[in-house]
Design an enzyme around this catalytic site. Sequence first.
Site, PDB file in Angstrom:
ATOM      1  N   HIS A 125       7.134   1.166  -6.913  1.00 24.13           N
ATOM      2  CA  HIS A 125       6.083   1.491  -7.883  1.00 24.13           C
ATOM      3  C   HIS A 125       6.673   2.523  -8.854  1.00 24.13           C
ATOM      4  O   HIS A 125       7.536   3.322  -8.476  1.00 24.13           O
ATOM      5  CB  HIS A 125       4.909   2.096  -7.105  1.00 24.13           C
ATOM      6  CG  HIS A 125       3.708   2.401  -7.925  1.00 24.13           C
ATOM      7  ND1 HIS A 125       3.596   3.543  -8.684  1.00 24.13           N
ATOM      8  CD2 HIS A 125       2.546   1.725  -8.090  1.00 24.13           C
ATOM      9  CE1 HIS A 125       2.411   3.555  -9.284  1.00 24.13           C
ATOM     10  NE2 HIS A 125       1.753   2.466  -8.946  1.00 24.13           N
ATOM     11  N   GLN A 203       0.573   2.334   0.161  1.00 19.29           N
ATOM     12  CA  GLN A 203      -0.015   1.044   0.565  1.00 19.29           C
ATOM     13  C   GLN A 203       0.104   0.779   2.064  1.00 19.29           C
ATOM     14  O   GLN A 203      -0.272  -0.301   2.522  1.00 19.29           O
ATOM     15  CB  GLN A 203       0.647  -0.109  -0.213  1.00 19.29           C
ATOM     16  CG  GLN A 203       0.500  -0.026  -1.713  1.00 19.29           C
ATOM     17  CD  GLN A 203      -0.939  -0.226  -2.207  1.00 19.29           C
ATOM     18  OE1 GLN A 203      -1.837  -0.587  -1.442  1.00 19.29           O
ATOM     19  NE2 GLN A 203      -1.174   0.027  -3.485  1.00 19.29           N
ATOM     20  N   LYS A 226      -7.075   5.246  -1.771  1.00 21.30           N
ATOM     21  CA  LYS A 226      -6.734   3.904  -1.292  1.00 21.30           C
ATOM     22  C   LYS A 226      -7.136   3.732   0.168  1.00 21.30           C
ATOM     23  O   LYS A 226      -6.824   2.737   0.808  1.00 21.30           O
ATOM     24  CB  LYS A 226      -5.235   3.655  -1.455  1.00 21.30           C
ATOM     25  CG  LYS A 226      -4.801   3.593  -2.923  1.00 21.30           C
ATOM     26  CD  LYS A 226      -3.332   3.267  -3.033  1.00 21.30           C
ATOM     27  CE  LYS A 226      -2.751   3.495  -4.401  1.00 21.30           C
ATOM     28  NZ  LYS A 226      -3.283   2.651  -5.446  1.00 21.30           N
TER      29      LYS A 226
HETATM   30  N1  C6P Z   1      -0.832   1.646  -6.897  1.00 17.41           N
HETATM   31  C1  C6P Z   1      -1.993  -0.355  -7.573  1.00 17.41           C
HETATM   32  O1  C6P Z   1      -2.909  -0.957  -8.139  1.00 17.41           O
HETATM   33  P1  C6P Z   1      -1.602   7.118  -7.099  1.00 17.41           P
HETATM   34  O2  C6P Z   1      -1.923   6.460  -8.404  1.00 17.41           O
HETATM   35  O3  C6P Z   1      -0.856   8.401  -7.279  1.00 17.41           O
HETATM   36  O4  C6P Z   1      -2.763   7.230  -6.177  1.00 17.41           O
HETATM   37  O5  C6P Z   1      -0.611   6.098  -6.338  1.00 17.41           O
HETATM   38  C2  C6P Z   1       0.573   5.686  -6.951  1.00 17.41           C
HETATM   39  C3  C6P Z   1       1.234   4.621  -6.148  1.00 17.41           C
HETATM   40  C4  C6P Z   1       2.448   4.881  -5.539  1.00 17.41           C
HETATM   41  N2  C6P Z   1       3.064   3.982  -4.762  1.00 17.41           N
HETATM   42  C5  C6P Z   1       2.524   2.781  -4.528  1.00 17.41           C
HETATM   43  C6  C6P Z   1       3.234   1.818  -3.621  1.00 17.41           C
HETATM   44  C7  C6P Z   1       1.300   2.436  -5.112  1.00 17.41           C
HETATM   45  O6  C6P Z   1       0.765   1.237  -4.880  1.00 17.41           O
HETATM   46  C8  C6P Z   1       0.649   3.365  -5.953  1.00 17.41           C
HETATM   47  C9  C6P Z   1      -0.628   3.014  -6.665  1.00 17.41           C
HETATM   48  C10 C6P Z   1      -2.044   1.153  -7.515  1.00 17.41           C
HETATM   49  O7  C6P Z   1      -1.056  -0.948  -7.061  1.00 17.41           O
HETATM   50  C11 C6P Z   1      -2.313   1.746  -8.869  1.00 17.41           C
HETATM   51  S1  C6P Z   1      -1.014   1.444 -10.012  1.00 17.41           S
END
Ligand code: C6P
Length: 408
Positions: A125, A203, A226
């Site tokens: 990500h 995740q 999440k």
């Molecule tokens: N992925 C998705 O729709 P934050 O935004 O800080 O809570 O998390 C960031 C983040 C970091 N690593 C992984 C593997 C993620 O999936 C995410 C967030 C969301 O897939 C929003 S882009």
Amino acid sequence: MVTITESKMEKLREDFPILSRRIHDKKLVYLDNSATTQKPKQVIDAITDYYTKYNSNVHRGLHKLSEEATVKFEEAHNKVAKFINSDSQELIFTKGTTESLNLLAYSLLTDLKKGDEILLTQMEHHSNLVPWQQLAKRFELNLKFIEIDKDGILNLENNPINNKTKIVSVAHTSNFLGTINPVKEIGKIAHENNALFVVDGAQSVPHMPVDVKDLDCDFLAFSAHKMLGPTGIGALYGKKELLEKMHPFNYGGDMILEVKFDDTKFNNLPWKFEAGTPNIAGAIGFGAAVDYLNKIGMENIKNHGLELTKHAMRRLNEVKNLEIYGPLRADRRGPLVSFNLINIHPHDTTSLLDDYGIAVRGGHHCAMPTMKLMNLVGSTRASFYFYNTKEEIDYLASTLDKVKGVFK
Ligand code: C6P
């Protein structure tokens, strides 16, 4: 295998007021849980209670309200720490995964020198890529990547780790491909090469039991929103001996023990890394979220996610002209499936599904380099949580046939 029974499911869904909403006059089918999950009444009530009954600042006041808020805030620290089997001192509240990883990158930077290497994977990500990438550019460090194969599986045999590698940072579960990476194995490789091992658990922590002692990771980042909690709060776990050596990322109130005009003695862990008034309501909501997850049981959540993923792969594979990305085996995935209808833009698919009340995510999922590597502009992603049902997945599959009809 223990899964969530139908009668339990009905009762459990009543805890989530939003799930009874109608969207475009259709029943809401919420399949965008990798972006953020819905919140149960118990979490909403815990936040409301804080604001209506004992709203005040923590660690500062000597009055009753402040004492109550401090107790609840520290209870939340303990609950979240226990949830991943860490000690309370090793669990820092942050704004979320993104801030956890930035905190880490900036704090670890002081021990790196020109030419040192940071090893990531090709499926990260942006939050686990851009912070390292930008610091690498500014401080002449090198970024290396473990490659993925066509099914989104890491090629660990050919990994470029070497004696210059100082940090290995890897997503436990990919938010686009769904791949669950063998983090224990990667951690061993990192440690054998004297590198620090960081896990992006955004995740994974919401969907399976994660035990930092068992994983033997040095750091783990995750987000409350999440996993039933509110937005704007998350956590960074770090091994105590490492956190003690690291420099704070933010300076200010609450992270100090003693301040003189010319020097400062920093606070004990974890507060050394929690400068300023924290997200108190968020932390209390995070604690309530963890209580809720514990009540359902993380093994049950994992098993239900696997059942849904198996069902989704079977049903989506029956939809003609649809391609699925990521591992072919459901048990190598987190509970999400990314796909495209051939020759239909994922934004079109996603917004047409919305017309039927189905909320999924369409786009690059903050994994632009991975998309490019796979020659994709984006994908549609259906992602599940324990309150989703097989019937909702059947509805997604049958609606995709209707979406295709629009483009005939
Ligand atoms: N992925 C998705 O729709 P934050 O935004 O800080 O809570 O998390 C960031 C983040 C970091 N690593 C992984 C593997 C993620 O999936 C995410 C967030 C969301 O897939 C929003 S882009």
